[in-house]
Write a protein that holds these residues in place. Sequence first.
Motif, PDB file in Angstrom:
ATOM      1  N   TYR A   1       8.343   4.369   1.138  1.00 46.61           N
ATOM      2  CA  TYR A   1       7.539   5.588   1.101  1.00 46.61           C
ATOM      3  C   TYR A   1       6.959   5.805   2.496  1.00 46.61           C
ATOM      4  O   TYR A   1       6.402   4.880   3.090  1.00 46.61           O
ATOM      5  CB  TYR A   1       6.405   5.438   0.092  1.00 46.61           C
ATOM      6  CG  TYR A   1       6.893   5.393  -1.336  1.00 46.61           C
ATOM      7  CD1 TYR A   1       7.099   6.571  -2.047  1.00 46.61           C
ATOM      8  CD2 TYR A   1       7.165   4.187  -1.974  1.00 46.61           C
ATOM      9  CE1 TYR A   1       7.549   6.535  -3.356  1.00 46.61           C
ATOM     10  CE2 TYR A   1       7.621   4.147  -3.282  1.00 46.61           C
ATOM     11  CZ  TYR A   1       7.814   5.325  -3.968  1.00 46.61           C
ATOM     12  OH  TYR A   1       8.269   5.303  -5.256  1.00 46.61           O
TER      13      TYR A   1
ATOM     14  N   CYS B   1      -4.234   4.714  -3.789  1.00 48.25           N
ATOM     15  CA  CYS B   1      -3.337   3.577  -3.568  1.00 48.25           C
ATOM     16  C   CYS B   1      -3.942   2.284  -4.111  1.00 48.25           C
ATOM     17  O   CYS B   1      -5.032   1.895  -3.709  1.00 48.25           O
ATOM     18  CB  CYS B   1      -3.046   3.422  -2.074  1.00 48.25           C
ATOM     19  SG  CYS B   1      -2.093   1.920  -1.738  1.00 48.25           S
ATOM     20  N   PRO B   2      -3.249   1.621  -5.045  1.00 42.57           N
ATOM     21  CA  PRO B   2      -3.838   0.432  -5.665  1.00 42.57           C
ATOM     22  C   PRO B   2      -3.923  -0.746  -4.705  1.00 42.57           C
ATOM     23  O   PRO B   2      -4.659  -1.701  -4.968  1.00 42.57           O
ATOM     24  CB  PRO B   2      -2.881   0.133  -6.824  1.00 42.57           C
ATOM     25  CG  PRO B   2      -1.596   0.748  -6.432  1.00 42.57           C
ATOM     26  CD  PRO B   2      -1.930   1.941  -5.588  1.00 42.57           C
ATOM     27  N   ASN B   3      -3.163  -0.687  -3.642  1.00 38.49           N
ATOM     28  CA  ASN B   3      -3.166  -1.828  -2.727  1.00 38.49           C
ATOM     29  C   ASN B   3      -3.879  -1.499  -1.408  1.00 38.49           C
ATOM     30  O   ASN B   3      -3.788  -2.265  -0.449  1.00 38.49           O
ATOM     31  CB  ASN B   3      -1.726  -2.277  -2.446  1.00 38.49           C
ATOM     32  CG  ASN B   3      -1.590  -3.775  -2.546  1.00 38.49           C
ATOM     33  OD1 ASN B   3      -2.415  -4.415  -3.200  1.00 38.49           O
ATOM     34  ND2 ASN B   3      -0.588  -4.338  -1.890  1.00 38.49           N
TER      35      ASN B   3
ATOM     36  N   CYS C   1      -3.285   0.405   1.056  1.00 35.79           N
ATOM     37  CA  CYS C   1      -2.486   0.281   2.269  1.00 35.79           C
ATOM     38  C   CYS C   1      -2.196   1.636   2.913  1.00 35.79           C
ATOM     39  O   CYS C   1      -1.284   1.770   3.703  1.00 35.79           O
ATOM     40  CB  CYS C   1      -1.218  -0.512   1.997  1.00 35.79           C
ATOM     41  SG  CYS C   1      -0.272   0.105   0.642  1.00 35.79           S
TER      42      CYS C   1
ATOM     43  N   CYS D   1       2.695  -2.316   1.222  1.00 41.27           N
ATOM     44  CA  CYS D   1       3.028  -1.352   0.169  1.00 41.27           C
ATOM     45  C   CYS D   1       3.795  -2.047  -0.958  1.00 41.27           C
ATOM     46  O   CYS D   1       4.759  -2.762  -0.716  1.00 41.27           O
ATOM     47  CB  CYS D   1       3.881  -0.230   0.757  1.00 41.27           C
ATOM     48  SG  CYS D   1       4.598   0.848  -0.481  1.00 41.27           S
ATOM     49  N   ILE D   2       3.319  -1.863  -2.205  1.00 37.78           N
ATOM     50  CA  ILE D   2       4.007  -2.481  -3.347  1.00 37.78           C
ATOM     51  C   ILE D   2       4.954  -1.488  -4.020  1.00 37.78           C
ATOM     52  O   ILE D   2       5.504  -1.741  -5.091  1.00 37.78           O
ATOM     53  CB  ILE D   2       3.008  -3.032  -4.380  1.00 37.78           C
ATOM     54  CG1 ILE D   2       2.041  -1.922  -4.825  1.00 37.78           C
ATOM     55  CG2 ILE D   2       2.237  -4.217  -3.818  1.00 37.78           C
ATOM     56  CD1 ILE D   2       1.246  -2.271  -6.057  1.00 37.78           C
ATOM     57  N   LYS D   3       5.135  -0.343  -3.405  1.00 40.36           N
ATOM     58  CA  LYS D   3       6.115   0.641  -3.859  1.00 40.36           C
ATOM     59  C   LYS D   3       5.874   1.113  -5.284  1.00 40.36           C
ATOM     60  O   LYS D   3       6.804   1.213  -6.099  1.00 40.36           O
ATOM     61  CB  LYS D   3       7.530   0.075  -3.698  1.00 40.36           C
ATOM     62  CG  LYS D   3       7.776  -0.248  -2.230  1.00 40.36           C
ATOM     63  CD  LYS D   3       9.080  -0.888  -1.966  1.00 40.36           C
ATOM     64  CE  LYS D   3       9.151  -1.187  -0.466  1.00 40.36           C
ATOM     65  NZ  LYS D   3      10.389  -1.788  -0.059  1.00 40.36           N
TER      66      LYS D   3
ATOM     67  N   GLY E   1       4.659   4.050  -5.982  1.00 42.16           N
ATOM     68  CA  GLY E   1       4.968   5.472  -6.072  1.00 42.16           C
ATOM     69  C   GLY E   1       3.785   6.368  -6.393  1.00 42.16           C
ATOM     70  O   GLY E   1       3.944   7.577  -6.549  1.00 42.16           O
ATOM     71  N   ILE E   2       2.597   5.792  -6.505  1.00 37.93           N
ATOM     72  CA  ILE E   2       1.424   6.598  -6.882  1.00 37.93           C
ATOM     73  C   ILE E   2       1.128   7.651  -5.815  1.00 37.93           C
ATOM     74  O   ILE E   2       0.811   8.810  -6.132  1.00 37.93           O
ATOM     75  CB  ILE E   2       0.205   5.676  -7.119  1.00 37.93           C
ATOM     76  CG1 ILE E   2       0.421   4.916  -8.436  1.00 37.93           C
ATOM     77  CG2 ILE E   2      -1.098   6.481  -7.170  1.00 37.93           C
ATOM     78  CD1 ILE E   2      -0.624   3.890  -8.741  1.00 37.93           C
ATOM     79  N   CYS E   3       1.264   7.282  -4.545  1.00 27.96           N
ATOM     80  CA  CYS E   3       0.999   8.254  -3.478  1.00 27.96           C
ATOM     81  C   CYS E   3       1.992   9.408  -3.555  1.00 27.96           C
ATOM     82  O   CYS E   3       1.644  10.575  -3.364  1.00 27.96           O
ATOM     83  CB  CYS E   3       1.050   7.578  -2.110  1.00 27.96           C
ATOM     84  SG  CYS E   3       2.568   6.673  -1.807  1.00 27.96           S
TER      85      CYS E   3
HETATM   86  S1  SF4 Z   1       3.663   3.316  -2.974  1.00 22.67           S
HETATM   87 FE1  SF4 Z   1       1.967   4.438  -2.031  1.00 22.67          FE
HETATM   88  S2  SF4 Z   1       0.274   4.099  -3.424  1.00 22.67           S
HETATM   89 FE2  SF4 Z   1       1.797   2.566  -3.927  1.00 22.67          FE
HETATM   90  S3  SF4 Z   1       1.263   0.779  -2.738  1.00 22.67           S
HETATM   91 FE3  SF4 Z   1       2.698   1.920  -1.500  1.00 22.67          FE
HETATM   92  S4  SF4 Z   1       1.455   3.225  -0.240  1.00 22.67           S
HETATM   93 FE4  SF4 Z   1       0.110   2.500  -1.865  1.00 22.67          FE
END
Ligand code: SF4
Lengths: 134, 592
Positions: free
Chosen positions: B537, B554-556, B558, B574-576, B578-580
Amino acid sequence: MGMSREELRLLREKKRLELHEGKDSENRIEILIGMGSSGIASGAKDILKTLSETLKERGINNAMIRKTGSLGLDHAEPTLEIKMSGMPDIIYGKVTSDVARRIVDRHILGRELVCGHVFDKPAQDVVKEPEHAI
Amino acid sequence: MPYKKFCLVCSGKQCASGQSEEIYKELKKLTMEKGICQDVQIVRTGCFGLCSKGPIVKILPDETFYVNVGVKDARAIIDEHIIAGQPVENLMLRHENPAKESRFYQKQVRIALRNCGIINPEDITEYIARDGYAALSMALFEMEPKDIIEELKKSGLRGRGGAGFPTWMKWKFTHDIRDQADEIFIICNADEGDPGAYMDRSILEGDPQSVLEAMALAGYACGSSMGYIYIRAEYPLAIERLYKAMDQAREYGLLGKNILGSGFDFDIEIRLGAGAFVCGEETALIASIEGERGMPRPRPPFPAVKGLWGKPTVINNVETYANIPKIILRGGDWFSRIGTEKSKGTKVFALTGKINNSGLVEVPMGTTLREIIYDVGGGIPNGKAFKAAQTGGPSGGVITAEHLDTPIDYETLGALGSMMGSGGMIVMDEDDCIVDVTKFYLDFSVDESCGKCAPCRIGGRKMYNILRKITMGKGTMEHIQQLRALAVPMQKASLCGLGQSAPNPILSTLRYFEEEYLAHIRDHRCPAGVCKALVTYTINPDICIGCTVCSRKCPNNCITGERKKPHVIDQDNCIKCGICYEGCKFGAVQIA
Ligand code: SF4
Ligand SMILES: Cc1cc2nc3c(=O)[nH]c(=O)nc-3n(C[C@H](O)[C@H](O)[C@H](O)COP(=O)(O)O)c2cc1C
Ligand code: SF4
Ligand code: SF4
Ligand code: FES
């Protein structure tokens, strides 16, 4: 208590008339609520409750609520169908408690349709087609 | 004064994109102008299931059905139809082939579902009022067992549980050896293991008597007096209604001893399954009823000859049974007029996934995928592009856009590398990753394998592991060959249908979407943006307005950036999730 073949036939005739005459008689209103798993999961039980409460509040005592299975319109659950004289049979979908109250006030009392919640019958009725074997 | 007419304007998604809202407003305006708004009510409705001919307008109580309506047609509808009482001929639906069974505008024909949503399933008299038990009564008094089988043969009915075996042949095998057996059993398979299918549940919840009547017909035709319904315990409502239905049928003398005074005895018991997929396979199901572990047994011998407790046994699926009373009553010829040359009648599909009108639909065999998706199903939500439809569940495969116009039946689906299966139909759009979906089905089959035979137990696991590697970006070109090589022995050497068909989703998707596999392997890219390991992302600084929504969500933690300045994602953390991406209203977060 077993039935004979003739008794089965008579029962069918009697029940058919009962369901059929019910619709044409001035003072019967029939409401069928879809109570399959999908209907119940989207709140059909609450709708049933709201409907019977609202009917009572408005003093309508000639409405018969019947539970039925699912019409298959999962995207529009909960669904219900209203049959009453002077109005076409109508299926309502995406019925919330608020819509249920509007159905009582507008459809049953006001004899108008509740805009935005009318759905079509998914198919013609094969049972009512002509050339019955019996 | 109540309204004399109702004018229904479709406001479903497809018609709305064809200006149905403008038509609605124009009709309203005209009723005001003409001073008839006390006489006719203009109403918005849901999709009519004929979107390809939209926008749709329907007039009640006349039942007039107008198609391809334009804003300019509103005046004719009001002047000619509503005021002068003359339907507008040139807007009415014309059938391409009026000789066919398409006298109505609906694409659906409901035979198996004929009573669902119409009768009270807990009241046997409502079933009786709609010709219920008329077929059984006619059979017992006017037909020989062989006549019933003859009607089924004429009808062309084939099993709806998966394999599509002609129902009359099964019944005849058992019928022909009935004198040599001291006991014969009738079984209804209500295990319904395909994760995308629920028509059997819906039939049992909505019309349980039709299945009981059909089982009694099977009993009479095949010389049996005892039936079992094998149903998964996760279907409590269906089970409850079945019990009520059986009690009522007994009370009315339609099950039990001396049915309708004919001298024919037939009763039914329910057996609950724990819900293992393999227990839906007929020999495993039989083992399970016998109290053994639900593991498949070699066939032959087939159940029709040696089934439950070694006795001849007819086993059919719920939907198969639900068709039968209607076939006997109206005759096999009637049924055989619906459908295609080799697949007669209708099929119920459970339409789910990326589809506007999800739900159960029953269409004649030979209906095209396009009609199912773009008419009955109301199209794909949010204007996304159709990618494929998965049919046949874990044993099936995909149908792609190039085959949208293929008439669907047992043969065509097989030729396309998929299968009818029990009728699950999952619609996928451009956001679905084909490798990920295939992995889901393999995971399911591996989980559900009973482990009795090695090709399925070991081969399935190996295939799943390869798919997992590919979705994690660790795939190699050899993996594709390995998948194909593993499939063949599994199909050939597995004992039951589960193992034999488990590679089908892989073979089918490799056939149509090899490029997408290669994108994962060669380019380390998931084109649909689903496989997390392959997705990054990023925030496009030209689009980002610095609203800070993403950094707060963003839960992490980042995502950093000053208010009103472009934000940046720290890729290492980023834990990917997708929330952003979901949350950015400006489309600044992009997937690569
Ligand atoms: S995908 Fe977006 S919201 Fe989720 S951890 Fe990565 S940067 Fe943060
Ligand atoms: C792994 C596996 C699972 C099956 N699950 C079901 C099921 O859930 N329901 C069903 O009716 N048939 C299922 N079948 C098919 C049955 O073995 C059998 O063919 C079917 O019940 C016969 O009924 P029909 O001829 O009416 O389709 C399954 C087969 C396999 C190999
Ligand atoms: S093919 Fe799989 S599910 Fe079938 S018997 Fe063998 S191990 Fe069990
Ligand atoms: S939500 Fe979108 S616009 Fe707002 S800061 Fe994040 S990326 Fe920028
Ligand atoms: S949206 Fe109007 S018919 Fe489907």
